[in-house]
Design a protein around this motif. Structure first.
Motif, PDB file in Angstrom:
ATOM      1  N   ARG A   1       3.278   2.760   4.458  1.00 51.51           N
ATOM      2  CA  ARG A   1       3.203   1.415   3.903  1.00 51.51           C
ATOM      3  C   ARG A   1       4.404   1.076   3.049  1.00 51.51           C
ATOM      4  N   ASN A   2       4.885   2.023   2.287  1.00 48.98           N
ATOM      5  CA  ASN A   2       6.052   1.757   1.455  1.00 48.98           C
ATOM      6  C   ASN A   2       7.315   1.549   2.275  1.00 48.98           C
TER       7      ASN A   2
ATOM      8  N   CYS B   1      -1.185  -4.117   3.199  1.00 48.39           N
ATOM      9  CA  CYS B   1      -2.484  -4.584   3.687  1.00 48.39           C
ATOM     10  C   CYS B   1      -2.766  -5.929   3.030  1.00 48.39           C
TER      11      CYS B   1
ATOM     12  N   ASN C   1      -7.460  -5.060  -5.961  1.00 47.25           N
ATOM     13  CA  ASN C   1      -8.903  -4.874  -5.812  1.00 47.25           C
ATOM     14  C   ASN C   1      -9.559  -6.248  -5.833  1.00 47.25           C
TER      15      ASN C   1
ATOM     16  N   THR D   1      -0.758  -7.509  -0.279  1.00 49.24           N
ATOM     17  CA  THR D   1      -0.214  -6.621  -1.297  1.00 49.24           C
ATOM     18  C   THR D   1       1.174  -6.138  -0.897  1.00 49.24           C
TER      19      THR D   1
ATOM     20  N   SER E   1      -1.137   4.906  -5.913  1.00 50.02           N
ATOM     21  CA  SER E   1      -0.285   3.746  -6.182  1.00 50.02           C
ATOM     22  C   SER E   1       0.358   3.843  -7.561  1.00 50.02           C
TER      23      SER E   1
ATOM     24  N   ILE F   1     -10.557  -2.825  -1.276  1.00 49.03           N
ATOM     25  CA  ILE F   1      -9.330  -2.197  -1.742  1.00 49.03           C
ATOM     26  C   ILE F   1      -8.187  -2.607  -0.824  1.00 49.03           C
TER      27      ILE F   1
ATOM     28  N   VAL G   1      -1.850  -1.655  -5.707  1.00 46.52           N
ATOM     29  CA  VAL G   1      -3.140  -1.810  -5.032  1.00 46.52           C
ATOM     30  C   VAL G   1      -3.890  -2.978  -5.666  1.00 46.52           C
TER      31      VAL G   1
ATOM     32  N   PRO H   1      -4.362  -1.735  -0.356  1.00 50.85           N
ATOM     33  CA  PRO H   1      -3.144  -0.983  -0.660  1.00 50.85           C
ATOM     34  C   PRO H   1      -1.897  -1.692  -0.138  1.00 50.85           C
TER      35      PRO H   1
ATOM     36  N   LEU I   1       0.513   6.449   2.409  1.00 61.58           N
ATOM     37  CA  LEU I   1       1.238   5.625   1.456  1.00 61.58           C
ATOM     38  C   LEU I   1       2.704   5.479   1.856  1.00 61.58           C
TER      39      LEU I   1
ATOM     40  N   LEU J   1      -6.647   6.035  -3.830  1.00 62.01           N
ATOM     41  CA  LEU J   1      -5.632   5.024  -3.542  1.00 62.01           C
ATOM     42  C   LEU J   1      -5.086   4.416  -4.831  1.00 62.01           C
ATOM     43  N   ARG J   2      -5.957   4.202  -5.802  1.00 61.15           N
ATOM     44  CA  ARG J   2      -5.489   3.665  -7.082  1.00 61.15           C
ATOM     45  C   ARG J   2      -4.552   4.651  -7.768  1.00 61.15           C
TER      46      ARG J   2
END
Length: 266
Positions: free
Chosen positions: A262-263, A68, A54, A48, A223, A63, A52, A65, A259, A219-220
């Motif tokens: 990760r961004n 990941c 699924n 991803t 995002s 999941i 996110v 994100p 988050l 998480l959804r």
């Protein structure tokens, strides 16, 4: 492009005589789009980039994100859908036995170095030179995949129809503060029977299972750009701080930091 799961394309991927086959593009996946249930002979690593992803398999939703990836073993039936504006890349893998890659479906964390390997591998030609620089890239990618940390981002989906109904009720009303006994009665179970069934089918207590569901929903929403305060209210927490405490205990860090880190890798 969209995530392509046409049968003819998947058959083509499986027939390419290489340990790794790249989709050669960063795909987009609409929030409401779900791929048909399918499988392939090669395993799949779906990374991803944004949003996110699924991944739904029998008995669970994984999941994925930002920054990941989900590892989907060879032959495992699955479907994929997005939450928010999603970008992802897909690699199909048939590694040598010595690669020691995961045996089961899982979500893994992707380091900066691993991310660059994935992006580089995604640009490989179908019939790359296995004895040249491209082949060495693939070997190093397998090494990184073998040691990548696994993240507990799975929501077990029980098969018992009463528990499946309970799952639907919890998703529809995540802020409902009913007791375990009240939830059990809504699906014609005693509290004791509910606890026993959950232990048998998903290996979790009701409280742990519900918190895992909240992580998935959070998480959804994160995002999609919702604030921590709004998410806390939507999920029924008394305050943003109580939600952050739960998230930190389940994931290891607060939602904003989770988050943001990760961004930053994008």
């Amino acid at each position: 492009m969209y995530l392509d799961v046409r049968r003819d394309w998947l058959a083509y991927v499986d027939e390419i005589p290489r340990a790794l086959v790249a989709a050669n593009a960063v795909a987009t996946l609409d929030a409401l789009e779900q791929s048909p249930r399918h499988h392939h002979q090669k395993a799949q690593l779906l990374f991803t980039v944004r949003g996110v992803v699924n991944c739904e398999v029998d008995g669970a939703v994984w999941i994925v994100p930002p920054q990941c990836a989900v590892w989907i073993p060879s032959g495992l039936p699955h479907s994929v859908f997005g939450s928010g504006e999603v970008e992802c890349l897909s690699l199909f893998i048939d590694p040598p036995d010595s690669a020691n890659l995961p045996k089961d479906c899982c979500t893994i964390a992707v380091s900066r170095f691993f991310r660059e390997l994935l992006m580089r591998a995604n640009a490989l030609p179908d019939l790359y030179d296995v004895d040249g620089p491209d082949g060495r890239i693939v070997s190093v990618l397998f090494d990184e995949l073998a040691v990548a940390p696994v993240e507990d981002l799975c929501l077990p989906i029980p098969g018992d129809p009463r528990l499946k109904k309970l799952t639907d009720l919890l998703i529809a009303a995540p802020a409902d503060h009913a007791s375990v006994a009240e939830w059990a009665s809504r699906v014609a179970l005693s509290e004791r029977s509910l606890s026993r069934l959950l232990a048998d089918e998903v290996g979790m207590s009701f409280g742990r299972w519900r918190r895992q569901l909240h992580i998935v929903l959070a998480l959804r929403r994160l995002s999609a750009g919702q604030s921590v305060q709004a998410i806390a209210i939507d999920l029924g927490y008394e305050s943003a701080s109580s939600f952050v405490t739960m998230f930190r205990k389940m994931v290891g860090k607060p939602p904003g930091r989770y988050l943001l880190e990760r961004n930053r890798l994008r």
